[in-house]
Motif scaffolding. Structure first.
Motif, short mmCIF file in Angstrom:
data_model
loop_
_atom_site.label_atom_id
_atom_site.label_comp_id
_atom_site.label_asym_id
_atom_site.label_seq_id
_atom_site.Cartn_x
_atom_site.Cartn_y
_atom_site.Cartn_z
N LYS A 97 -1.97 7.01 -8.63
CA LYS A 97 -2.56 7.61 -7.43
C LYS A 97 -1.58 7.59 -6.25
CE LYS A 97 -6.37 5.12 -7.16
NZ LYS A 97 -6.25 4.26 -8.34
N PHE A 98 -0.48 6.84 -6.39
CA PHE A 98 0.56 6.82 -5.36
C PHE A 98 1.66 7.80 -5.73
CE2 PHE A 98 -1.29 2.55 -4.99
CZ PHE A 98 -1.57 2.51 -3.65
N THR A 99 2.05 8.65 -4.78
CA THR A 99 3.12 9.60 -5.07
C THR A 99 4.42 8.85 -5.33
OG1 THR A 99 3.57 9.85 -2.71
CG2 THR A 99 2.08 11.45 -3.72
N HIS A 100 5.14 9.32 -6.32
CA HIS A 100 6.46 8.77 -6.71
C HIS A 100 6.37 7.30 -7.15
CE1 HIS A 100 8.03 12.53 -5.29
NE2 HIS A 100 7.68 12.28 -4.05
N SER A 101 5.20 6.88 -7.63
CA SER A 101 5.05 5.50 -8.08
C SER A 101 5.99 5.18 -9.24
CB SER A 101 3.60 5.21 -8.48
OG SER A 101 3.15 6.11 -9.49
N LEU A 102 6.28 6.17 -10.06
CA LEU A 102 7.16 5.95 -11.21
C LEU A 102 8.57 5.56 -10.76
CD1 LEU A 102 7.05 6.13 -14.30
CD2 LEU A 102 7.67 8.54 -14.12
N LEU A 103 9.11 6.29 -9.80
CA LEU A 103 10.45 5.98 -9.30
C LEU A 103 10.48 4.66 -8.54
CD1 LEU A 103 11.73 9.45 -8.01
CD2 LEU A 103 12.03 8.40 -10.26
N LEU A 104 9.43 4.40 -7.77
CA LEU A 104 9.37 3.16 -7.00
C LEU A 104 9.31 1.95 -7.92
CD1 LEU A 104 6.89 4.25 -4.19
CD2 LEU A 104 9.32 3.73 -3.90
N GLU A 105 8.64 2.07 -9.04
CA GLU A 105 8.54 0.95 -9.98
C GLU A 105 9.87 0.71 -10.68
OE1 GLU A 105 6.89 -2.14 -12.39
OE2 GLU A 105 6.38 -1.27 -10.44
N ILE A 106 10.57 1.75 -11.04
CA ILE A 106 11.77 1.62 -11.87
C ILE A 106 13.03 1.35 -11.05
CG2 ILE A 106 13.32 2.90 -13.43
CD1 ILE A 106 10.76 4.41 -14.37
N PHE A 107 13.13 1.97 -9.87
CA PHE A 107 14.39 1.96 -9.14
C PHE A 107 14.40 1.10 -7.88
CE2 PHE A 107 15.17 6.39 -11.06
CZ PHE A 107 15.88 5.84 -12.12
N THR A 108 13.39 0.25 -7.69
CA THR A 108 13.42 -0.68 -6.56
C THR A 108 13.22 -2.10 -7.07
OG1 THR A 108 11.04 -0.54 -6.08
CG2 THR A 108 12.46 1.08 -5.01
N HIS A 109 13.71 -3.07 -6.30
CA HIS A 109 13.61 -4.47 -6.72
C HIS A 109 12.16 -4.93 -6.78
CE1 HIS A 109 17.83 -4.39 -6.32
NE2 HIS A 109 17.93 -4.69 -5.03
#
Length: 304
Positions: A273-285
């Motif tokens: 439900k959060f936009t760009h949650s996939l990138l935030l999970e994979i590419f941030t600490h």
């Protein structure tokens, strides 16, 4: 241009520009680390329904593929199956959350899941520059199935017997994104409806994937008021015993650790439900959801 306005505009941009730069720098080591690795993503929940979220997800998946990560997408589509069944005058029944699937219903499942839902996802990825290809479990023996344990109640609901990894690998090596509809068939040619979570887990294990990522409507594992960033097997067992993890979350957690036991390095549960949650999970600490690891390890805990 008014110099005061110019000065104000310049200073107001410094903070967001710095933040964007920091995010990009933070992502770089992960891009290097995961290049050439395989991620299996189970796509479901609101991210499949809301137009903004659908487009955000497609952009995220396309970006992962463009930076050299092999992405294999497994999707659900239960709501669409129910709607199609209703139009055809069929009543959907469920036992312990699984759809009762007789001969009429398996036709609806195949028509909807392997047809419209699958091709809509392929089209969406293509619109955002991703080279996607629709795959069903029936193609090239991608998913061979066996009857599930409650066949007398559930009918044609199956479990995964084997995965044709050669075919999926072939598609990935060609730079394509396989979009897999979770239907399979057995040695007698019977077609089975397969739970998408189970199919994604089996595919991730068979491919020896780096990650299995569940995109759903759950933020992660919640303990009190906080979402756990990381959880290991021993902690999960304690939380289940204490009743902190309960209800429908228990089978999700047990399935995640079964997948880890099968050789997948990490499992992630994130909120679509959060936009760009996939990138935030994979590419941030910090990530945005919960990652499952076999044992507590500082390197695994601190890095996604």
């Amino acid at each position: 241009m008014n110099p005061l306005c110019s000065e104000f505009t310049s200073s107001s941009r410094k903070a967001p520009e710095a933040a964007i730069g920091q995010v990009l720098i933070e992502a770089l080591p992960y891009i290097r680390k995961f290049e050439g690795k395989t991620f299996v993503i189970k796509y479901g929940g609101s991210a499949m329904k809301d137009e903004l979220l659908k487009n955000s997800f497609a952009q995220n998946v396309t970006l992962l593929r463009k930076v050299g990560i092999n992405v294999v997408l497994v999707h659900g589509g239960g709501d669409a199956i129910t709607r199609t069944a209703e139009k055809l005058g069929l009543v959907s029944q469920f036992v312990h959350g699984k759809r009762v699937t007789d001969n009429d219903m398996i036709t609806v499942v195949q028509m909807t899941l392997a047809g419209k839902v699958n091709q809509d996802i392929v089209r969406l990825l293509s619109e955002h520059g991703g080279k996607a290809v629709g795959v069903t479990g029936l193609d090239a023996d991608t998913i061979k199935a066996v009857p599930g344990p409650n066949a007398e109640k559930l009918g044609l609901v199956g479990d995964v017997e084997s995965i044709n990894t050669d075919y999926i690998d072939l598609l990935c090596r060609a730079g394509l994104i396989p979009v897999i509809a979770p239907v399979g068939y057995d040695h007698n040619g019977n077609i089975y409806n397969i739970n998408a979570d189970d199919a994604a887990s089996s595919i991730a294990i068979a491919l020896k994937a780096e990650k299995l990522i569940y995109v759903s409507d759950v933020e992660g594992i919640q303990v009190g008021e906080r979402i756990l960033k990381t959880i290991c097997k021993a902690e999960a067992a304690d939380f289940i015993e204490q009743g902190i993890i309960s209800g429908g979350m228990i089978p999700k957690v047990l399935s995640a650790f079964k997948t880890l036991d099968g050789g997948v390095r990490k499992i992630h549960l994130i909120d679509g439900k959060f936009t760009h949650s996939l990138l935030l999970e994979i590419f941030t600490h910090e990530g945005i959801g919960t990652q499952f690891i076999a044992e507590q390890d500082n390197d695994q805990q601190e890095n996604r």
